[in-house]
Design a protein around this motif. Structure first.
Motif, PDB file in Angstrom:
ATOM      1  N   GLU A 233       0.829  -1.217   0.000  1.00 23.16           N
ATOM      2  CA  GLU A 233       0.000   0.000   0.000  1.00 23.16           C
ATOM      3  C   GLU A 233       0.858   1.259   0.000  1.00 23.16           C
ATOM      4  OE1 GLU A 233      -2.597   2.134   3.460  1.00 23.16           O
ATOM      5  OE2 GLU A 233      -3.072   0.030   3.076  1.00 23.16           O
ATOM      6  N   LEU A 234       1.978   1.212   0.707  1.00 25.59           N
ATOM      7  CA  LEU A 234       2.862   2.379   0.773  1.00 25.59           C
ATOM      8  C   LEU A 234       3.649   2.579  -0.518  1.00 25.59           C
ATOM      9  CD1 LEU A 234       4.207   1.963   4.416  1.00 25.59           C
ATOM     10  CD2 LEU A 234       2.685   3.769   3.575  1.00 25.59           C
ATOM     11  N   GLY A 235       3.774   1.536  -1.335  1.00 30.88           N
ATOM     12  CA  GLY A 235       4.412   1.692  -2.636  1.00 30.88           C
ATOM     13  C   GLY A 235       5.849   1.230  -2.726  1.00 30.88           C
ATOM     14  N   PHE A 236       6.303   0.400  -1.780  1.00 30.86           N
ATOM     15  CA  PHE A 236       7.652  -0.157  -1.890  1.00 30.86           C
ATOM     16  C   PHE A 236       7.679  -1.217  -2.993  1.00 30.86           C
ATOM     17  CE2 PHE A 236       7.750   1.674   2.315  1.00 30.86           C
ATOM     18  CZ  PHE A 236       9.040   2.167   2.427  1.00 30.86           C
ATOM     19  N   SER A 237       8.799  -1.279  -3.718  1.00 28.30           N
ATOM     20  CA  SER A 237       8.904  -2.187  -4.858  1.00 28.30           C
ATOM     21  C   SER A 237       9.620  -3.492  -4.536  1.00 28.30           C
ATOM     22  CB  SER A 237       9.652  -1.490  -6.004  1.00 28.30           C
ATOM     23  OG  SER A 237       8.942  -0.366  -6.456  1.00 28.30           O
ATOM     24  N   LEU A 238      10.489  -3.478  -3.522  1.00 28.48           N
ATOM     25  CA  LEU A 238      11.306  -4.644  -3.202  1.00 28.48           C
ATOM     26  C   LEU A 238      11.362  -4.806  -1.690  1.00 28.48           C
ATOM     27  CD1 LEU A 238      13.402  -6.865  -3.993  1.00 28.48           C
ATOM     28  CD2 LEU A 238      15.155  -5.063  -3.927  1.00 28.48           C
ATOM     29  N   VAL A 239      11.062  -6.010  -1.212  1.00 26.58           N
ATOM     30  CA  VAL A 239      11.104  -6.292   0.221  1.00 26.58           C
ATOM     31  C   VAL A 239      12.150  -7.366   0.478  1.00 26.58           C
ATOM     32  CG1 VAL A 239       9.804  -6.971   2.267  1.00 26.58           C
ATOM     33  CG2 VAL A 239       8.644  -5.779   0.394  1.00 26.58           C
ATOM     34  N   LEU A 240      13.127  -7.042   1.307  1.00 27.65           N
ATOM     35  CA  LEU A 240      14.168  -7.989   1.697  1.00 27.65           C
ATOM     36  C   LEU A 240      13.829  -8.606   3.039  1.00 27.65           C
ATOM     37  CD1 LEU A 240      17.328  -5.789   0.930  1.00 27.65           C
ATOM     38  CD2 LEU A 240      16.076  -7.286  -0.651  1.00 27.65           C
ATOM     39  N   TYR A 241      13.970  -9.918   3.132  1.00 31.67           N
ATOM     40  CA  TYR A 241      13.890 -10.646   4.402  1.00 31.67           C
ATOM     41  C   TYR A 241      15.275 -11.242   4.626  1.00 31.67           C
ATOM     42  CZ  TYR A 241       8.838 -10.080   4.032  1.00 31.67           C
ATOM     43  OH  TYR A 241       7.571  -9.549   3.936  1.00 31.67           O
ATOM     44  N   PRO A 242      16.212 -10.464   5.159  1.00 39.91           N
ATOM     45  CA  PRO A 242      17.626 -10.789   4.984  1.00 39.91           C
ATOM     46  C   PRO A 242      18.152 -11.965   5.782  1.00 39.91           C
ATOM     47  CG  PRO A 242      17.377  -8.805   6.298  1.00 39.91           C
ATOM     48  CD  PRO A 242      16.016  -9.153   5.788  1.00 39.91           C
ATOM     49  N   ILE A 243      17.696 -12.151   7.024  1.00 41.18           N
ATOM     50  CA  ILE A 243      18.394 -13.117   7.882  1.00 41.18           C
ATOM     51  C   ILE A 243      17.507 -14.221   8.427  1.00 41.18           C
ATOM     52  CG2 ILE A 243      20.188 -11.470   8.506  1.00 41.18           C
ATOM     53  CD1 ILE A 243      18.781 -11.132  11.231  1.00 41.18           C
ATOM     54  N   GLY A 244      16.261 -14.311   7.992  1.00 41.45           N
ATOM     55  CA  GLY A 244      15.375 -15.354   8.505  1.00 41.45           C
ATOM     56  C   GLY A 244      15.896 -16.755   8.246  1.00 41.45           C
ATOM     57  N   THR A 245      16.456 -16.991   7.057  1.00 36.76           N
ATOM     58  CA  THR A 245      16.992 -18.325   6.766  1.00 36.76           C
ATOM     59  C   THR A 245      18.179 -18.643   7.675  1.00 36.76           C
ATOM     60  OG1 THR A 245      18.385 -17.422   4.995  1.00 36.76           O
ATOM     61  CG2 THR A 245      16.230 -18.305   4.357  1.00 36.76           C
ATOM     62  N   LEU A 246      19.012 -17.661   7.931  1.00 40.03           N
ATOM     63  CA  LEU A 246      20.157 -17.859   8.821  1.00 40.03           C
ATOM     64  C   LEU A 246      19.696 -18.175  10.244  1.00 40.03           C
ATOM     65  CD1 LEU A 246      23.288 -17.524   9.352  1.00 40.03           C
ATOM     66  CD2 LEU A 246      22.756 -15.151   9.913  1.00 40.03           C
ATOM     67  N   LEU A 247      18.709 -17.429  10.741  1.00 36.10           N
ATOM     68  CA  LEU A 247      18.207 -17.664  12.094  1.00 36.10           C
ATOM     69  C   LEU A 247      17.540 -19.029  12.198  1.00 36.10           C
ATOM     70  CD1 LEU A 247      16.710 -14.136  12.890  1.00 36.10           C
ATOM     71  CD2 LEU A 247      18.989 -15.011  13.437  1.00 36.10           C
ATOM     72  N   ALA A 248      16.783 -19.399  11.146  1.00 35.58           N
ATOM     73  CA  ALA A 248      16.116 -20.707  11.146  1.00 35.58           C
ATOM     74  C   ALA A 248      17.144 -21.836  11.143  1.00 35.58           C
ATOM     75  CB  ALA A 248      15.191 -20.818   9.938  1.00 35.58           C
ATOM     76  N   ALA A 249      18.198 -21.692  10.337  1.00 37.50           N
ATOM     77  CA  ALA A 249      19.245 -22.709  10.303  1.00 37.50           C
ATOM     78  C   ALA A 249      19.937 -22.819  11.659  1.00 37.50           C
ATOM     79  CB  ALA A 249      20.258 -22.382   9.210  1.00 37.50           C
ATOM     80  N   THR A 250      20.198 -21.681  12.276  1.00 32.66           N
ATOM     81  CA  THR A 250      20.841 -21.679  13.590  1.00 32.66           C
ATOM     82  C   THR A 250      19.989 -22.412  14.615  1.00 32.66           C
ATOM     83  OG1 THR A 250      21.945 -19.591  13.086  1.00 32.66           O
ATOM     84  CG2 THR A 250      21.770 -20.202  15.411  1.00 32.66           C
ATOM     85  N   ALA A 251      18.683 -22.112  14.612  1.00 30.28           N
ATOM     86  CA  ALA A 251      17.784 -22.782  15.558  1.00 30.28           C
ATOM     87  C   ALA A 251      17.732 -24.279  15.302  1.00 30.28           C
ATOM     88  CB  ALA A 251      16.384 -22.180  15.457  1.00 30.28           C
ATOM     89  N   GLY A 252      17.686 -24.685  14.025  1.00 30.82           N
ATOM     90  CA  GLY A 252      17.615 -26.095  13.700  1.00 30.82           C
ATOM     91  C   GLY A 252      18.879 -26.847  14.081  1.00 30.82           C
ATOM     92  N   ILE A 253      20.027 -26.267  13.793  1.00 36.00           N
ATOM     93  CA  ILE A 253      21.303 -26.907  14.134  1.00 36.00           C
ATOM     94  C   ILE A 253      21.463 -27.003  15.650  1.00 36.00           C
ATOM     95  CG2 ILE A 253      23.811 -26.655  14.040  1.00 36.00           C
ATOM     96  CD1 ILE A 253      23.378 -25.337  11.255  1.00 36.00           C
ATOM     97  N   ARG A 254      21.096 -25.934  16.337  1.00 34.65           N
ATOM     98  CA  ARG A 254      21.218 -25.943  17.807  1.00 34.65           C
ATOM     99  C   ARG A 254      20.334 -27.036  18.408  1.00 34.65           C
ATOM    100  NH1 ARG A 254      20.317 -20.257  20.075  1.00 34.65           N
ATOM    101  NH2 ARG A 254      22.562 -20.041  19.696  1.00 34.65           N
ATOM    102  N   SER A 255      19.105 -27.161  17.913  1.00 32.20           N
ATOM    103  CA  SER A 255      18.197 -28.185  18.432  1.00 32.20           C
ATOM    104  C   SER A 255      18.747 -29.583  18.178  1.00 32.20           C
ATOM    105  CB  SER A 255      16.822 -28.031  17.773  1.00 32.20           C
ATOM    106  OG  SER A 255      15.945 -29.058  18.180  1.00 32.20           O
ATOM    107  N   PHE A 256      19.266 -29.807  16.978  1.00 33.61           N
ATOM    108  CA  PHE A 256      19.848 -31.114  16.652  1.00 33.61           C
ATOM    109  C   PHE A 256      21.017 -31.440  17.587  1.00 33.61           C
ATOM    110  CE2 PHE A 256      23.171 -33.509  14.504  1.00 33.61           C
ATOM    111  CZ  PHE A 256      22.490 -34.664  14.139  1.00 33.61           C
ATOM    112  N   LEU A 257      21.890 -30.477  17.794  1.00 31.83           N
ATOM    113  CA  LEU A 257      23.068 -30.712  18.633  1.00 31.83           C
ATOM    114  C   LEU A 257      22.694 -30.938  20.090  1.00 31.83           C
ATOM    115  CD1 LEU A 257      25.537 -28.144  17.050  1.00 31.83           C
ATOM    116  CD2 LEU A 257      25.542 -30.634  16.785  1.00 31.83           C
TER     117      LEU A 257
END
Length: 297
Positions: A233-257
């Protein structure tokens, strides 16, 4: 998917086409080739190479300007080779002055990225959502943008100008800087880390008619996590979700370990993981088998 013999079809032109379409283009972050493949396989049309995630994955350290331009370009090259969708890459400050920017842009272009962003921080830079940032003068940064425009060989290479001035000089200065960078030739504008929805709306209102705009939905960062429909609605053309994959991987690896440490084997964790065969399929083993048959003597 970026198969071994695939030939992506004009990813830079494709990126510009996607940006021109109605609604914001969503670009999840990838920090290595595997995470980039997962972004593509999830159905997203573009991959964003995060500098924060690249630093964390390559050095195991925070994003405070520790990586060289060569290390960043090498990671970009690997990510580009792993996928067929366009890749937008973080190029930090350009790793020096305007002359360094010339070489940086040429190296990123040779690596195959469809777009890159340059920021106006003082070297060594910091993540845009950390405290203690400093920015160079607006005229110096405008010169770096002009150098980037002159350096690119493919006019479709997307040049994104990022300003981190909001946290240092205030929002008025950040908006003025963004206008100056557009005048210098930037294709897209990126005002980093506004800290309220009112500030986000003001950035959009004052700049969306100047050039396409980036919204950095930094997971856990200083910018409010507003819904995608509001961003549109505000008119932004590009949205970055920069670190969600990194945080998800960190959580998954930590849980496994934690399971492995507590139980001595990973048996109870395996039901939540891809199978060995499923994972090797995901990363392209069937293609290798096909090529072995195709090129067998």
């Amino acid at each position: 998917m970026g198969d071994l013999l695939s030939r992506p079809n004009a990813p830079r032109a494709r990126l510009r086409e996607l940006l021109a379409a109605p609604g914001p283009l969503v670009a999840p972050g990838a920090y290595d080739a595997l995470s980039a493949r997962l972004v593509e396989q999830a159905g997203f049309d573009v991959v964003y190479m995060t500098g924060f995630g690249t630093t964390a994955s390559l050095a195991g350290r925070p994003d405070v300007g520790l990586l060289s331009g060569t290390e960043m370009v090498d990671n970009a090259r690997r990510i580009v080779a792993a996928v067929d969708v366009p890749v937008i890459a973080d190029a930090d400050t350009g790793y020096g002055n305007a002359i360094n920017v010339v070489r940086t842009v040429q190296l990123y272009e040779q690596a195959g990225v469809a777009g890159l962003h340059l920021e106006d921080q003082v070297m060594p830079k910091k993540c845009g959502h950390m405290s203690g940032k400093a920015v160079i003068g607006v005229e110096e940064m405008a010169g770096k943008i002009r150098a980037a425009v002159a350096a690119r060989r493919d006019p479709d290479l997307l040049l994104i100008a990022r300003t981190d001035a909001a946290a240092v000089e205030g929002l008025d200065a950040a908006i003025a800087r963004a206008r100056a960078y557009a005048d210098a030739g930037a294709d897209v504008l990126f005002v980093e880390a506004p800290t309220s929805e009112d500030d986000i709306a003001r950035v959009a209102a004052e700049l969306r008619d100047v050039a396409p705009l980036v919204f950095n939905w930094a997971e856990g960062g200083r910018t409010p996590p507003i819904p995608l429909d509001r961003i549109a609605e505000l008119g932004f053309s590009l949205v970055l979700y920069p670190i969600g994959t990194l945080l998800a991987a960190t959580a998954g690896i930590r849980s496994f370990l934690e399971t492995l440490r507590a139980e001595g084997t990973p048996t109870s964790a395996l039901p939540g993981l891809p199978t060995f065969e499923g994972f090797t399929d995901l990363i392209g083993l069937p293609e290798v088998h096909d090529l072995e048959q195709r090129f067998a003597p």
